[in-house]
Design a protein around this motif. Structure first.
Motif, mmCIF file in Angstrom:
data_model
loop_
_atom_site.group_PDB
_atom_site.id
_atom_site.type_symbol
_atom_site.label_atom_id
_atom_site.label_comp_id
_atom_site.label_asym_id
_atom_site.label_seq_id
_atom_site.Cartn_x
_atom_site.Cartn_y
_atom_site.Cartn_z
ATOM 1 N N ALA A 3 0.837 -1.199 0.000
ATOM 2 C CA ALA A 3 0.000 0.000 0.000
ATOM 3 C C ALA A 3 0.868 1.242 0.000
ATOM 4 C CB ALA A 3 -0.917 0.024 1.224
ATOM 5 N N VAL A 4 0.285 2.329 -0.503
ATOM 6 C CA VAL A 4 0.909 3.647 -0.393
ATOM 7 C C VAL A 4 0.567 4.189 1.000
ATOM 8 C CG1 VAL A 4 0.937 6.005 -1.282
ATOM 9 C CG2 VAL A 4 0.746 4.065 -2.864
ATOM 10 N N ARG A 296 2.136 3.142 -12.021
ATOM 11 C CA ARG A 296 2.197 1.964 -11.156
ATOM 12 C C ARG A 296 2.029 2.405 -9.697
ATOM 13 N NH1 ARG A 296 7.102 -0.508 -10.821
ATOM 14 N NH2 ARG A 296 8.057 1.540 -11.126
ATOM 15 N N LEU A 297 1.688 1.456 -8.841
ATOM 16 C CA LEU A 297 1.542 1.771 -7.418
ATOM 17 C C LEU A 297 2.838 2.346 -6.856
ATOM 18 C CD1 LEU A 297 -0.587 1.513 -5.113
ATOM 19 C CD2 LEU A 297 0.520 -0.634 -4.484
ATOM 20 N N ALA A 303 2.164 10.374 -9.569
ATOM 21 C CA ALA A 303 0.764 10.601 -9.959
ATOM 22 C C ALA A 303 0.162 11.729 -9.141
ATOM 23 C CB ALA A 303 -0.040 9.314 -9.774
ATOM 24 N N LEU A 304 0.418 11.726 -7.844
ATOM 25 C CA LEU A 304 -0.097 12.782 -6.968
ATOM 26 C C LEU A 304 0.512 14.141 -7.315
ATOM 27 C CD1 LEU A 304 0.034 10.676 -3.717
ATOM 28 C CD2 LEU A 304 -2.038 11.813 -4.537
ATOM 29 N N VAL A 316 -6.221 10.765 -13.717
ATOM 30 C CA VAL A 316 -4.947 10.088 -13.509
ATOM 31 C C VAL A 316 -5.229 8.824 -12.708
ATOM 32 C CG1 VAL A 316 -2.682 10.234 -12.426
ATOM 33 C CG2 VAL A 316 -3.651 12.234 -13.587
ATOM 34 N N LEU A 317 -4.736 7.692 -13.208
ATOM 35 C CA LEU A 317 -4.991 6.395 -12.578
ATOM 36 C C LEU A 317 -3.729 5.781 -12.023
ATOM 37 C CD1 LEU A 317 -7.458 4.741 -15.141
ATOM 38 C CD2 LEU A 317 -7.983 6.246 -13.219
ATOM 39 N N ILE A 318 -3.916 4.896 -11.036
ATOM 40 C CA ILE A 318 -2.822 4.086 -10.494
ATOM 41 C C ILE A 318 -3.197 2.621 -10.693
ATOM 42 C CG2 ILE A 318 -1.593 3.385 -8.406
ATOM 43 C CD1 ILE A 318 -1.921 6.252 -7.387
#
Length: 322
Positions: A3-4, A296-297, A303-304, A316-318
């Motif tokens: 997890a992030v 990617r994760l 992405a953020l 924007v997707l992860i």
């Protein structure tokens, strides 16, 4: 699970990917294996501790996801293990597993892929409710959309055109305006124009029936001035980071309706109507979300950052899992 994690408040770069215990599963909740998560501007605000509410650190950010049900606790509606679902929560989506209440989930229709499902719900739901119930946009009307290249803004362009409005898109870059034009915007205005007020007057000489504003800042007042008498100005958020100071004499002179949009304020019958109509648009592929980037994760901080810098076009997707 992977997890992030936001270990402390700060810029997007404070997040890191860690192995953490799966979230607990209370009664009436559902565990979802996340395939795709979507980045929304409030995710950036939560990490910076600048949202309306605070989430104690450490926490897993992420507010929108699509995946498959892997566990159900107690009574959870008609969801079962193996169902493909999408949903939204305040946080927790940037992980291999997320837990959500049954009422916060939507079954993904056959023929709709995970990326589309993850990108559609929040932005298009917000835009459609704002257009239909708050702005009350109808065919033949003039609509101004601020922040027209972002997730909510570009969705409002798409949906406004579908509702029959003539859309004027206001965005911060040529690339975002190109995207807005591709989805049907008739007039394109770059808000770095020397005089946004004059540019909007030229685009909508008779005045706009409605303005959708997810941006705030220094673009709000010129957009309010572009309204015709009795027009509706719908404020959705402040992605610019600046809450505008609106001269009330403009509201008085124009007889304008300034409306603060919140989902909870939509009457239940209208909310159900809007949700049904929006689902039909998704299934019929009459509206497809614009996915501007996929990370990617492990690259969630990038992405953020893209969203934080307001450089994202559409969603924007992860990608969390295959």
């Amino acid at each position: 699970m992977k997890a992030v994690v936001c270990p402390e408040y700060g810029p997007p770069e404070v997040v890191r990917v860690d192995d953490v215990p799966p979230p607990a599963l209370p009664a009436g909740h559902i565990r979802i294996r996340v395939h795709v998560a979507a980045v929304n501007f409030p995710d950036v605000l939560f990490i910076a501790n600048r949202y309306q509410v605070s989430v104690p650190t450490p926490f897993v950010p992420g507010s929108e996801f699509a995946g498959v049900v892997i566990e159900v606790a107690g009574t959870a509606g008609d969801f079962a293990v193996g169902d493909r679902v999408s949903g939204a929560a305040l946080y927790g989506a940037f992980a291999e597993e997320v837990v959500a209440p049954a009422h916060g989930l939507t079954r993904i229709p056959d023929g709709v892929d995970d990326r589309t499902a993850a990108a559609y719900g929040v932005a298009h739901g917000t835009a459609y409710h704002a257009l239909r119930s708050a702005a009350q946009v109808r065919a033949g009307q003039d609509l101004v959309v601020l922040g027209a290249g972002g997730g909510v803004g570009l969705a409002a362009v798409q949906l406004g055109v579908l509702l029959g409005a003539t859309v004027t898109a206001v965005a911060s870059s040529d690339e975002k305006l190109v995207a807005a034009a591709a989805y049907g915007a008739t007039h394109l205005v770059k808000h770095g124009s020397p005089d946004l007020r004059d540019a909007l007057r030229e685009a909508v000489p008779d005045g706009a029936h409605a303005v959708i504003d997810p941006v705030g800042g220094d673009v709000s007042e010129p957009a309010l001035r572009s309204l015709r008498p009795g027009g509706r100005f719908v404020t959705v958020g402040f992605a610019s980071g600046v809450i505008p100071r609106i001269p009330l004499n403009l509201v008085l002179i124009k007889g304008a309706h300034v409306i603060g949009f919140q989902l909870r304020d939509i009457p239940p019958d209208e909310f159900d109507r809007n949700r049904t109509e929006l689902a039909a648009l998704l299934v019929g592929r009459r509206v497809v979300p614009h996915i501007g980037a996929v990370y990617r994760l492990d690259d969630a901080a990038q992405a953020l950052r893209l969203v934080a810098d307001r450089k994202a076009i559409g969603k924007v997707l992860i990608k969390v899992a295959d």
